[in-house]
Design a protein around this motif. Sequence first.
Motif, short mmCIF file in Angstrom:
data_model
loop_
_atom_site.label_atom_id
_atom_site.label_comp_id
_atom_site.label_asym_id
_atom_site.label_seq_id
_atom_site.Cartn_x
_atom_site.Cartn_y
_atom_site.Cartn_z
N ARG A 20 0.84 -1.20 0.00
CA ARG A 20 0.00 0.00 0.00
C ARG A 20 0.87 1.26 0.00
NH1 ARG A 20 -1.34 4.07 2.69
NH2 ARG A 20 -0.18 3.49 4.55
N ARG A 21 1.89 1.26 0.85
CA ARG A 21 2.79 2.43 0.90
C ARG A 21 3.50 2.63 -0.43
NH1 ARG A 21 5.42 2.68 6.99
NH2 ARG A 21 3.45 2.31 8.09
N ARG A 23 2.39 1.82 -3.43
CA ARG A 23 1.41 2.31 -4.41
C ARG A 23 0.96 3.74 -4.15
NH1 ARG A 23 -2.35 -2.09 -6.77
NH2 ARG A 23 -1.08 -3.94 -6.51
N GLU A 24 0.69 4.05 -2.87
CA GLU A 24 0.04 5.32 -2.54
C GLU A 24 1.01 6.43 -2.13
OE1 GLU A 24 -3.00 4.57 0.39
OE2 GLU A 24 -3.91 2.98 -0.82
N GLU A 25 2.20 6.08 -1.65
CA GLU A 25 3.12 7.10 -1.14
C GLU A 25 4.47 7.11 -1.85
OE1 GLU A 25 3.52 6.62 3.13
OE2 GLU A 25 1.43 6.00 3.30
N ILE A 26 5.16 5.98 -1.79
CA ILE A 26 6.56 5.94 -2.19
C ILE A 26 6.73 6.14 -3.70
CG2 ILE A 26 8.64 4.51 -2.24
CD1 ILE A 26 7.50 3.23 0.42
N SER A 29 5.79 9.55 -4.90
CA SER A 29 6.77 10.57 -4.51
C SER A 29 7.96 10.57 -5.46
CB SER A 29 7.23 10.36 -3.06
OG SER A 29 8.13 9.28 -2.95
N ASP A 32 6.86 12.53 -8.36
CA ASP A 32 6.73 13.95 -8.01
C ASP A 32 8.06 14.69 -7.94
OD1 ASP A 32 4.00 13.59 -7.87
OD2 ASP A 32 3.92 13.52 -5.68
N ALA A 82 9.37 5.59 5.15
CA ALA A 82 8.08 4.87 5.13
C ALA A 82 8.26 3.41 4.76
CB ALA A 82 7.11 5.55 4.16
#
Length: 105
Positions: A20-21, A23-26, A29, A32, A82
């Motif tokens: 999940r991390r 897919r949604e955060e790492i 980023s 980005d 994370a």
Amino acid sequence: MIDRIWHGWTTPANADEYERRLREEILPSFADEGIDGYRGARVLRRSDGEEVEFVTIIRFDSVASVKEFAGEEYRNAHVPPAAREVLKRFDDRAKHYEVREEREF
């Protein structure tokens, strides 16, 4: 084209959270950061019962793009906090391969 390949392992209890991390955060980023030559990522997952292995393949246009992402010591692992929180262990270094052939069927 360069594929940066890295392995990390987590417990079965933390595997879904790590994914999940990713897919949604790492991974978002990484996108980005605006690195010229970053072309995306692929994540592979494999359970062996006691651990769950993740293989992350990040694609770049060139080694220069990899260095923009990971720094001059680009072979060293780039593991955000994370990820470290839920990983059991991970490779200290990533491996880099020139993509020589790719086919889609």
